[in-house]
Design a protein around this motif. Structure first.
Motif, PDB file in Angstrom:
ATOM      1  N   ARG A  96     -24.556   4.572 -26.981  1.00  0.00           N
ATOM      2  CA  ARG A  96     -25.125   5.910 -27.151  1.00  0.00           C
ATOM      3  C   ARG A  96     -25.007   6.675 -25.823  1.00  0.00           C
ATOM      4  O   ARG A  96     -25.999   6.923 -25.138  1.00  0.00           O
ATOM      5  N   GLU A  99     -27.045   9.995 -25.333  1.00  0.00           N
ATOM      6  CA  GLU A  99     -28.473   9.729 -25.112  1.00  0.00           C
ATOM      7  C   GLU A  99     -28.707   9.163 -23.718  1.00  0.00           C
ATOM      8  O   GLU A  99     -29.650   9.551 -23.014  1.00  0.00           O
ATOM      9  N   HIS A 102     -28.421  11.845 -21.166  1.00  0.00           N
ATOM     10  CA  HIS A 102     -29.600  12.705 -21.264  1.00  0.00           C
ATOM     11  C   HIS A 102     -30.804  12.033 -20.594  1.00  0.00           C
ATOM     12  O   HIS A 102     -31.543  12.680 -19.839  1.00  0.00           O
TER      13      HIS A 102
END
Length: 114
Positions: A96, A99, A102
């Motif tokens: 991911r 993600e 982030h």
């Protein structure tokens, strides 16, 4: 009113002036304060290279570890930052990437890292 003899009065003034100058200059002859020596902090040997979330998180962790070791970042804050980076690394390992990046950006912003 009795007049003070001029020569005695002048001698008294000269002695008072000399004593005043001596007291002002006594601090001037003291050696200047010496700044404490600061031990140089070794930079991380080599920051991880490459693109993607893995190397970006590893670079940030290396910088945080160096900052904790140098005292620029206290250990409890470094531990919290490290836990945030661990969450980002887990998301990266799970594929991911968005993600993970982030989470990395949020952690860096939270702790004031560019």
């Amino acid at each position: 009113m009795r007049a003070v003899p001029t020569q005695a009065f002048r001698l008294t003034l000269v002695l008072l002036a000399a004593a005043g100058l001596a007291s002002c200059q006594s601090g001037a002859s003291a050696p200047p304060p010496v700044a404490a020596a600061v031990a140089p902090v070794a930079a991380p040997a080599a920051l991880p290279q490459g693109a993607g979330c893995g190397p970006a998180i590893a670079r940030t962790q290396a910088v945080v570890s160096a900052d904790v070791a140098s005292g620029d970042l206290n250990k409890p804050v470094g531990a919290r930052f490290g836990a945030d980076l661990d969450r980002a690394a887990a998301a990266c390992a799970a594929g991911r990437d968005g993600e993970a990046l982030h989470l990395l950006a949020a952690a860096k912003s939270r702790y004031g890292y560019p």
